[in-house]
Design an enzyme around this catalytic site. Structure first.
Site, PDB file in Angstrom:
ATOM      1  N   ASN A   9       0.944  -1.194  -0.100  1.00 43.17           N
ATOM      2  CA  ASN A   9      -0.080   0.055  -0.117  1.00 43.17           C
ATOM      3  C   ASN A   9       0.785   1.128   0.199  1.00 43.17           C
ATOM      4  O   ASN A   9       1.492   1.632   0.888  1.00 43.17           O
ATOM      5  CB  ASN A   9      -0.900  -0.033   1.323  1.00 43.17           C
ATOM      6  N   TRP A  10       1.065   1.863  -1.137  1.00 44.37           N
ATOM      7  CA  TRP A  10       2.108   2.911  -1.393  1.00 44.37           C
ATOM      8  C   TRP A  10       1.336   4.240  -0.700  1.00 44.37           C
ATOM      9  O   TRP A  10       2.264   5.171  -0.374  1.00 44.37           O
ATOM     10  CB  TRP A  10       2.174   3.375  -2.651  1.00 44.37           C
ATOM     11  N   LYS A  11       0.260   4.221  -0.434  1.00 40.03           N
ATOM     12  CA  LYS A  11      -0.449   5.475   0.473  1.00 40.03           C
ATOM     13  C   LYS A  11      -0.150   6.634  -0.535  1.00 40.03           C
ATOM     14  O   LYS A  11      -0.239   6.372  -1.967  1.00 40.03           O
ATOM     15  CB  LYS A  11       0.031   5.753   1.984  1.00 40.03           C
ATOM     16  N   HIS A  96      -9.607   1.471   4.591  1.00 42.05           N
ATOM     17  CA  HIS A  96      -8.111   1.661   5.262  1.00 42.05           C
ATOM     18  C   HIS A  96      -8.536   2.491   6.500  1.00 42.05           C
ATOM     19  O   HIS A  96      -9.329   3.491   6.495  1.00 42.05           O
ATOM     20  CB  HIS A  96      -7.222   2.168   4.389  1.00 42.05           C
ATOM     21  N   GLU A  98      -6.935   4.902   7.388  1.00 41.89           N
ATOM     22  CA  GLU A  98      -6.710   6.353   7.238  1.00 41.89           C
ATOM     23  C   GLU A  98      -7.856   6.781   6.776  1.00 41.89           C
ATOM     24  O   GLU A  98      -8.169   8.078   6.816  1.00 41.89           O
ATOM     25  CB  GLU A  98      -5.560   6.377   6.441  1.00 41.89           C
ATOM     26  N   GLU A 168      -5.747  -4.988  10.382  1.00 34.93           N
ATOM     27  CA  GLU A 168      -4.818  -3.879  10.625  1.00 34.93           C
ATOM     28  C   GLU A 168      -5.162  -3.292  11.823  1.00 34.93           C
ATOM     29  O   GLU A 168      -5.776  -2.306  11.866  1.00 34.93           O
ATOM     30  CB  GLU A 168      -4.777  -3.182   9.375  1.00 34.93           C
ATOM     31  N   GLY A 174       2.655   1.935  11.146  1.00 42.21           N
ATOM     32  CA  GLY A 174       3.810   3.009  11.129  1.00 42.21           C
ATOM     33  C   GLY A 174       4.321   3.290  12.549  1.00 42.21           C
ATOM     34  O   GLY A 174       4.901   4.292  12.903  1.00 42.21           O
ATOM     35  N   SER A 214       3.229  -2.537  10.364  1.00 46.21           N
ATOM     36  CA  SER A 214       4.696  -2.476  10.699  1.00 46.21           C
ATOM     37  C   SER A 214       5.141  -4.085  10.366  1.00 46.21           C
ATOM     38  O   SER A 214       6.164  -4.442  10.793  1.00 46.21           O
ATOM     39  CB  SER A 214       4.962  -2.357  12.116  1.00 46.21           C
ATOM     40  N   GLY A 235       2.785  -1.172   4.226  1.00 46.86           N
ATOM     41  CA  GLY A 235       2.806   0.154   4.163  1.00 46.86           C
ATOM     42  C   GLY A 235       4.181   0.687   3.812  1.00 46.86           C
ATOM     43  O   GLY A 235       4.663   0.522   2.504  1.00 46.86           O
TER      44      GLY A 235
HETATM   45  P1  13P Z   1       3.056   0.262   7.957  1.00 41.96           P
HETATM   46  O1  13P Z   1       3.557  -1.069   7.194  1.00 41.96           O
HETATM   47  O2  13P Z   1       3.667   1.342   7.502  1.00 41.96           O
HETATM   48  O3  13P Z   1       2.819   0.124   9.287  1.00 41.96           O
HETATM   49  O4  13P Z   1       1.466   0.586   7.252  1.00 41.96           O
HETATM   50  C1  13P Z   1       0.592  -0.509   7.317  1.00 41.96           C
HETATM   51  C2  13P Z   1      -0.654  -0.150   6.393  1.00 41.96           C
HETATM   52  O5  13P Z   1      -1.050   0.832   6.725  1.00 41.96           O
HETATM   53  C3  13P Z   1      -0.789  -0.758   5.251  1.00 41.96           C
HETATM   54  O6  13P Z   1      -1.982  -0.623   4.787  1.00 41.96           O
END
Ligand code: 13P
Length: 252
Positions: A9-11, A96, A98, A168, A174, A214, A235
């Site tokens: 997930n590149w966000k 997600h 977010e 998640e 993160g 993570s 992520g």
């Molecule tokens: P991280 O791997 O940076 O913790 O993010 C996870 C995430 O939100 C994947 O969708």
């Protein structure tokens, strides 16, 4: 047997030029892993065309990070299922944390998107998970049960099979801290158990449940090999060279 998935997930990262250099850099280094795992990069929509071109003649798939449930019309800033399908994209992340927390997406809206996706042959990867506040064992289990139920509202059995659930925990995103392996397995087992109650044993065994939060090259192997974990959603490490070792986890 459920095929393992590794999803990046590149966000909101990577311009089209950065996307091209990154995919060209990693693609030949992860070839062998593609036989056993579905690898999907969920990229920003401005990167779709370049990303798809870069993965031509490989088994890497490109996914979206979000879609809107309406077919078309006055929905400024949104992208439709028809738009991604025309490009040949068959996966999208939905719900997600977010999207839920920063953009106030409700369970009802997420369910509408999930329904629109499965009705149109798009495979949604739907994120659920408790926040820091709900992180006591009992309330997290209750919360996850409710969230799982809300994802599958008005979804029939055939459609349900297209859905992947991504567990998640919001507090693990993160933060470089993950739940214990026992805890990840326990929650993913619980999610599958909730699906047994909704659709029966057989269907529950076909639906993929993955873990995100993570994930890195050091912890992937133990996490992905848990009995009820069918993959990972990555992520920050999915936009760095570390992603190569993550995808090649079987080699270590
Ligand atoms: P991280 O791997 O940076 O913790 O993010 C996870 C995430 O939100 C994947 O969708």
């Amino acid at each position: 047997m459920r095929k393992k998935m590794i999803i990046g997930n590149w966000k909101m990262n990577m311009t089209p030029n950065e996307c091209k250099s990154y995919i060209n850099f990693i693609k030949n280094k992860i070839d062998a892993a593609l036989e056993d795992n579905d690898i999907i990069l969920c990229v920003p929509s401005v990167d779709f065309i370049d990303a798809l071109k870069c993965v031509e003649n490989t088994k890497i798939m490109i996914g979206a990070q979000n879609i809107y449930f309406e077919k078309k019309g006055a929905f400024t800033g949104e992208i439709s299922i028809r738009m991604i399908k025309e490009l040949g994209i068959n996966y999208t992340i939905l719900g997600h944390s977010e999207r839920r927390n920063i953009f106030s997406e409700s369970e009802e809206l997420i369910n509408k998107k999930v329904r629109a996706a499965v009705e149109n042959s798009i495979n949604p990867i739907v994120c659920i998970g408790e926040s820091e506040k709900q992180n006591s064992k009992f309330s997290a289990a209750r919360f996850i049960k409710i969230q799982t139920g809300n994802v599958f509202v008005s979804i029939n059995t055939q459609q349900a099979k297209k859905i992947t659930i991504a567990y998640e925990p919001v507090w693990a995103i993160g933060t470089k801290s993950t739940p214990t392996l026992e805890r990840i397995q326990e929650v993913c087992y619980e999610i599958r158990n909730n699906i047994v109650n909704l659709y029966g044993q057989l269907i529950s065994e076909q639906i993929r449940i993955i873990y995100g939060g993570s994930v890195d090259s050091k912890n992937i192997k133990e996490i992905i090999n848990l009995p009820d974990v069918d993959g990972v959603l990555v992520g920050s490490a999915s936009i760095t060279p570390e992603f190569i070792s993550i995808v090649n986890y079987q080699k270590t």
